[in-house]
Design an enzyme around this catalytic site. Structure first.
Site, PDB file in Angstrom:
ATOM      1  N   ASP A 246       0.836  -1.196   0.000  1.00  0.00           N
ATOM      2  CA  ASP A 246       0.000   0.000   0.000  1.00  0.00           C
ATOM      3  C   ASP A 246       0.877   1.254   0.000  1.00  0.00           C
ATOM      4  O   ASP A 246       1.921   1.307   0.661  1.00  0.00           O
ATOM      5  CB  ASP A 246      -0.888  -0.013   1.256  1.00  0.00           C
ATOM      6  CG  ASP A 246      -1.873   1.133   1.300  1.00  0.00           C
ATOM      7  OD1 ASP A 246      -2.671   1.248   0.358  1.00  0.00           O
ATOM      8  OD2 ASP A 246      -1.833   1.910   2.269  1.00  0.00           O
ATOM      9  N   GLU A 279       1.302  -0.146  -4.916  1.00  0.00           N
ATOM     10  CA  GLU A 279       0.323   0.875  -5.282  1.00  0.00           C
ATOM     11  C   GLU A 279       1.041   2.221  -5.333  1.00  0.00           C
ATOM     12  O   GLU A 279       1.135   2.927  -4.340  1.00  0.00           O
ATOM     13  CB  GLU A 279      -0.828   0.915  -4.264  1.00  0.00           C
ATOM     14  CG  GLU A 279      -1.882   1.948  -4.603  1.00  0.00           C
ATOM     15  CD  GLU A 279      -2.347   2.772  -3.414  1.00  0.00           C
ATOM     16  OE1 GLU A 279      -3.265   3.588  -3.595  1.00  0.00           O
ATOM     17  OE2 GLU A 279      -1.782   2.623  -2.319  1.00  0.00           O
TER      18      GLU A 279
END
Length: 506
Positions: A246, A279
């Site tokens: 993330d 990401e």
């Protein structure tokens, strides 16, 4: 590396396809791990070979989606932050879901939230300087003390798996002063402590995102997180084959590189071909290429520019030139590092960053990522099963998406021949291999169209989706006209091809 990871840790001998196995409004209350175990056979039958699980770690709230991470080492095992389970279930249920997926030929990727922490156990006093929101390198105050939530003791876990207690020295910044309830961006003061260097340059330095921002240059923090990466793969068992990271544009890239290299090299972990995707969500191929080039190890990123091309194409309809769909994308520039996608949980309807691809265009978008050889496609849970929210506006699943995934599993093989000569009607042929017959695909984002394409001579082909009726008889010269309805896609396959009976199950 995605192919290597799937080949090493899955048992499937067909094209690899990932599903993001949740959406923002997935049912809470601790039922999701059991749901994933239940649908694993169905997903495997469609053609999925990997599942990206939501964050399995304990969040600041028991019913949180999981990105406000509290304790990496609590997978729903300890009575912390409202109870034992996470939003998705208990550790035992998580382990069962991973094991069941593996038994069905599906590997698991762990959603690793390593940028920040939330839900501290106690307040600490420490020195800070405030920085400008739009220029994080610009100080706008003198050094002074604040009271911030940076003390993490994890009392419910009681030192199991890790004995590190986190304090303000393990963080670079916070955004809240509990003493006066003021919100600002506070850079924590300390010898040699500063914002991370290897991060995105937005706001001059985009290290700080939210919560208590982890200092990945602090040796204790660095070691504890890398140890966690090794621990969780061993804890989850052989079904766990990698990570989705993330918010990597807010984390020093040197740390991400060390994390990945350390785990791949660890003989005890035994994941030398571990898959890793980050990401780095930015519509800039230049920034994405710079990031990938600086890591020094194979790493994949989600193809954010491709998502935005799909969004534009869907919004503009027939005014969009389909020949430009790959322009400025990761899959065009670095196909081996591209995880292609249409939508995801952060950009679905109802989210602050909403960027939802038009439902009318989604079948075309999925055909583009599923039926061509480049990139590693990631299918969104909400497009397979629909979304449960937002309240009053749930989204419907993409019509026959399961059949497009099956077409990838059964027919998207061999050389590709492009017929990319019209702005509103494009097509390609997959020639097949020794055991699979291939397919012919036509997309129209305007009116009805056709493509004259070369395939296997003297055969009868039909559209496996059933969206264009009739059959195509390929001539002795191997050429035929393959039709497509307006604003649609057709996937033409030999009429008696193996696997035809699998279609229109969903």
């Amino acid at each position: 590396m995605s192919g290597d990871a799937n080949a090493a840790y899955s048992v499937k001998d067909h094209n690899y396809t990932m599903i993001q196995a949740f959406e923002w409004y997935s049912e809470g209350g601790g039922v999701h791990w059991n749901k994933l175990a239940k649908v694993a056979p169905e997903l495997a039958d469609m053609g999925f070979t990997a599942m990206w699980f939501p964050p399995p770690t304990k969040a600041a709230g028991q019913d949180s989606v999981g990105y406000d991470v509290y304790d990496l080492y609590d997978l729903g095992e300890f009575d912390q932050k409202g109870g034992k389970r996470t939003n998705y279930g208990t550790k035992e249920e998580l382990l069962k879901a991973v094991k069941t997926a593996k038994e069905n030929g599906i590997v698991t990727y762990v959603d690793a939230v390593l940028n920040h922490r939330f839900g501290a156990d106690r307040i600490e006093t420490f020195g800070v300087v405030e920085v400008d929101t739009n220029d994080r390198t610009k100080e706008i105050s003198d050094l002074y003390d604040i009271k911030g939530w940076t003390g993490f003791d994890f009392p419910g876990r009681d030192n199991k798996y890790s004995s590190l207690k986190w304090n303000f020295n393990h963080f670079t910044g916070v955004d809240y002063n509990d003493e006066n309830q003021k919100t600002s961006i506070y850079r924590i003061h300390g010898d040699g402590k500063t914002w991370a260097k290897g991060v995105d340059k937005e706001n001059k330095n985009y290290d700080y995102l939210m919560g208590a921002d982890i200092d990945h240059n602090h040796p204790e923090a660095r070691e504890d997180i890398i140890n966690w990466g090794k621990w969780i793969l061993k804890e989850l068992g052989p079904g766990a084959a990698g990570f989705r990271f993330d918010a990597v544009k807010h984390i020093d890239r040197s740390f991400i590189a060390e994390f990945v290299k350390s785990i791949r090299a660890d003989e005890d972990v035994n994941r030398p071909k571990m898959f890793a995707v980050g990401e780095f969500w930015k519509d800039s191929i230049e920034d994405l290429e710079e990031y990938l080039g600086a890591l020094g190890t194979q790493f994949s990123v989600f193809d954010a520019p491709l998502h935005y091309n799909f969004k534009e194409a869907g919004d503009r309809g027939g005014e969009y030139d389909m020949r430009a769909i790959w322009d400025g994308t990761v899959v065009q520039k670095r196909p081996i590092d591209a995880v292609t996608l249409v939508d995801n949980h952060e950009y679905q309807v109802g989210q602050a960053l909403e960027s939802w691809v038009s439902p009318a265009f989604k079948p075309l978008a999925y055909a583009l990522i599923l039926l061509r050889p480049s990139g590693y496609p990631c299918v969104f849970w909400g497009d397979v099963y629909g979304t449960a929210g937002p309240e009053g506006n749930p989204q419907q699943p993409v019509s026959q998406l399961g059949d497009l995934i099956r077409a990838r599993k059964l027919y998207a093989y061999g050389e590709i021949r492009d017929y990319w000569d019209h702005m509103n009607c494009v097509g390609w042929v997959r020639t097949g291999d020794e055991t699979r017959p291939g397919c012919a695909v036509v997309l129209c984002n305007g009116g009805e169209g056709f493509k004259r394409m070369e395939e296997h001579a003297d055969e009868k082909w039909t559209d496996v989706l059933g969206w264009h009726k009739g059959e195509v008889i390929i001539g002795e010269d191997g050429w035929a006209e393959f039709m497509c309805s307006a604003q649609s896609v057709s996937v033409w396959v030999k009429k008696d091809a193996p696997g035809r009976e699998e279609f229109r199950k969903t």
